[in-house]
Design a protein around this motif. Structure first.
Motif, PDB file in Angstrom:
ATOM      1  N   UNK A  26       0.821  -1.208   0.000  1.00 14.30           N
ATOM      2  CA  UNK A  26       0.000   0.000   0.000  1.00 14.30           C
ATOM      3  C   UNK A  26       0.856   1.259   0.000  1.00 14.30           C
ATOM      4  N   UNK A  27       2.090   1.157   0.522  1.00 11.73           N
ATOM      5  CA  UNK A  27       2.975   2.320   0.551  1.00 11.73           C
ATOM      6  C   UNK A  27       3.265   2.795  -0.863  1.00 11.73           C
ATOM      7  N   UNK A  28       3.614   1.867  -1.745  1.00 14.14           N
ATOM      8  CA  UNK A  28       3.906   2.235  -3.122  1.00 14.14           C
ATOM      9  C   UNK A  28       2.630   2.641  -3.845  1.00 14.14           C
ATOM     10  N   UNK A  29       1.550   1.900  -3.602  1.00 12.22           N
ATOM     11  CA  UNK A  29       0.291   2.218  -4.269  1.00 12.22           C
ATOM     12  C   UNK A  29      -0.152   3.634  -3.934  1.00 12.22           C
ATOM     13  N   UNK A  36       2.819  -4.671  -7.050  1.00 12.48           N
ATOM     14  CA  UNK A  36       2.379  -6.054  -6.904  1.00 12.48           C
ATOM     15  C   UNK A  36       2.797  -6.534  -5.519  1.00 12.48           C
ATOM     16  N   UNK A  37       1.858  -7.046  -4.745  1.00 19.24           N
ATOM     17  CA  UNK A  37       2.174  -7.655  -3.455  1.00 19.24           C
ATOM     18  C   UNK A  37       2.582  -9.099  -3.707  1.00 19.24           C
ATOM     19  N   UNK A  46      -6.886  -6.017  -0.419  1.00 23.35           N
ATOM     20  CA  UNK A  46      -5.819  -5.180  -0.949  1.00 23.35           C
ATOM     21  C   UNK A  46      -6.425  -4.007  -1.710  1.00 23.35           C
ATOM     22  N   UNK A  47      -5.692  -2.896  -1.823  1.00 15.71           N
ATOM     23  CA  UNK A  47      -6.184  -1.791  -2.651  1.00 15.71           C
ATOM     24  C   UNK A  47      -6.472  -2.272  -4.070  1.00 15.71           C
ATOM     25  N   UNK A  48      -7.470  -1.716  -4.734  1.00 18.35           N
ATOM     26  CA  UNK A  48      -7.845  -2.190  -6.073  1.00 18.35           C
ATOM     27  C   UNK A  48      -6.738  -2.050  -7.107  1.00 18.35           C
ATOM     28  N   UNK A  49      -5.740  -1.215  -6.834  1.00 16.32           N
ATOM     29  CA  UNK A  49      -4.648  -1.028  -7.792  1.00 16.32           C
ATOM     30  C   UNK A  49      -3.493  -1.996  -7.563  1.00 16.32           C
ATOM     31  N   UNK A  50      -3.598  -2.858  -6.545  1.00 12.77           N
ATOM     32  CA  UNK A  50      -2.489  -3.737  -6.172  1.00 12.77           C
ATOM     33  C   UNK A  50      -2.765  -5.167  -6.629  1.00 12.77           C
ATOM     34  N   UNK A  51      -1.927  -5.686  -7.528  1.00 17.07           N
ATOM     35  CA  UNK A  51      -1.996  -7.094  -7.903  1.00 17.07           C
ATOM     36  C   UNK A  51      -1.429  -7.948  -6.769  1.00 17.07           C
ATOM     37  N   UNK A  52      -1.777  -9.229  -6.777  1.00 11.25           N
ATOM     38  CA  UNK A  52      -1.275 -10.140  -5.750  1.00 11.25           C
ATOM     39  C   UNK A  52      -0.753 -11.406  -6.408  1.00 11.25           C
ATOM     40  N   UNK A 222      -5.085 -11.523  -9.349  1.00 10.32           N
ATOM     41  CA  UNK A 222      -4.593 -12.393  -8.282  1.00 10.32           C
ATOM     42  C   UNK A 222      -4.042 -13.647  -8.948  1.00 10.32           C
ATOM     43  N   UNK A 223      -2.779 -13.959  -8.693  1.00  7.79           N
ATOM     44  CA  UNK A 223      -2.141 -15.119  -9.313  1.00  7.79           C
ATOM     45  C   UNK A 223      -1.615 -16.041  -8.217  1.00  7.79           C
ATOM     46  N   UNK A 224      -2.006 -17.314  -8.276  1.00  5.38           N
ATOM     47  CA  UNK A 224      -1.545 -18.305  -7.306  1.00  5.38           C
ATOM     48  C   UNK A 224      -0.719 -19.358  -8.045  1.00  5.38           C
ATOM     49  N   UNK A 225       0.559 -19.421  -7.715  1.00  4.98           N
ATOM     50  CA  UNK A 225       1.489 -20.339  -8.373  1.00  4.98           C
ATOM     51  C   UNK A 225       1.361 -21.721  -7.735  1.00  4.98           C
ATOM     52  N   UNK A 226       1.277 -22.748  -8.572  1.00  8.11           N
ATOM     53  CA  UNK A 226       0.994 -24.095  -8.085  1.00  8.11           C
ATOM     54  C   UNK A 226       2.255 -24.819  -7.600  1.00  8.11           C
TER      55      UNK A 226
END
Length: 239
Positions: A26-29, A36-37, A46-52, A222-226
């Motif tokens: 959020x600091x950068x956003x 990207x978090x 998360x803020x709407x501008x922050x990918x995860x 939102x991306x979850x790596x398997x």
């Protein structure tokens, strides 16, 4: 673009266009930059501008429990650490309970031994010591346990060493599965079954997300790596 833990000082020093951040996205956003978090968030909002971008930690623990349940283990203990406020470790503990329920396992336990320090990050030696302490608790309080899952591989290493000291046969009497997939796991005797978490893929996805935001994308991702199960010599069929 920089990847780092503490953003405050760096923001003053570098003309960042975007960042993949661990801990304070959020600091950068708030500075109006793409962000990207990575693998950590304080809440699900998360803020709407922050990918995860994150390893799928629930899937990691589920893969481990499914593997052991498939080998006939009914009594599984999970060695967690006390930093349950972090997203990754909270997800693993919750995932363990979900996986146990999904497999119809009713004699499963989460064990959190006393931590060696108050720091949020432990050394490899301290993580191994957590495993040793947890095994003592398991053998005293849950002697019916036939398999152990640990929150990372260094803790699995400590658990295996503690079992050896107690003359508890790893594989014949107790199976052990770690989570991380670090290379040292395959060099031990016995080599440790582990759920590999491909952090290099997470890093690439995070950089890709920042580039897409810089290119104009405005829809949050939102991306979850398997994870990937690597079966070695520390897990086997229940005897």
């Amino acid at each position: 673009m920089l990847l780092f833990d503490n953003l405050y000082g760096r923001l003053r020093q570098h003309p960042l266009r975007g960042a993949a951040a661990v801990g304070q996205p959020a600091v950068v956003a708030s500075q109006g930059r793409p962000v990207v978090a990575v693998d950590e968030k304080q809440s699900d909002d998360l803020p709407p501008s922050v990918d995860f971008v994150s390893i799928d930690h629930r899937k990691s623990i589920r893969v481990a429990v499914d593997h052991l349940a498939g080998l006939g283990h009914q009594c599984i203990s999970y060695i967690a650490d006390g930093q349950s406020t972090t997203y990754s470790r909270r997800s693993k503990s919750e995932g363990f309970l979900e996986a146990a329920a999904a497999n119809g396992l009713t004699q499963c336990h989460i064990v959190m031994p006393p931590e060696p320090s108050e720091r949020p990050q432990f050394s490899g030696k301290e993580l191994a010591e957590l495993g040793r302490r947890a095994v003592a608790t398991i053998m005293e309080s849950y002697p019916e346990t036939t398999a152990i899952v640990t929150f990372n591989d260094m803790t699995a290493l400590g658990a295996v060493e503690a079992l050896k000291d107690l003359q508890v046969s790893v594989l014949d009497r107790m199976s052990v599965v770690g989570i991380d997939g670090i290379s040292v796991s395959e060099l031990l005797t016995p080599s440790i079954t582990s759920v590999r978490q491909p952090l290099e893929i997470s890093a690439k996805e995070a950089v890709k997300c920042v580039a897409e935001q810089l290119g104009g994308r405005r829809i949050r991702k939102d991306i979850y790596v398997q994870p990937e199960l690597i079966v070695r010599r520390s897990s086997g069929r229940r005897q």
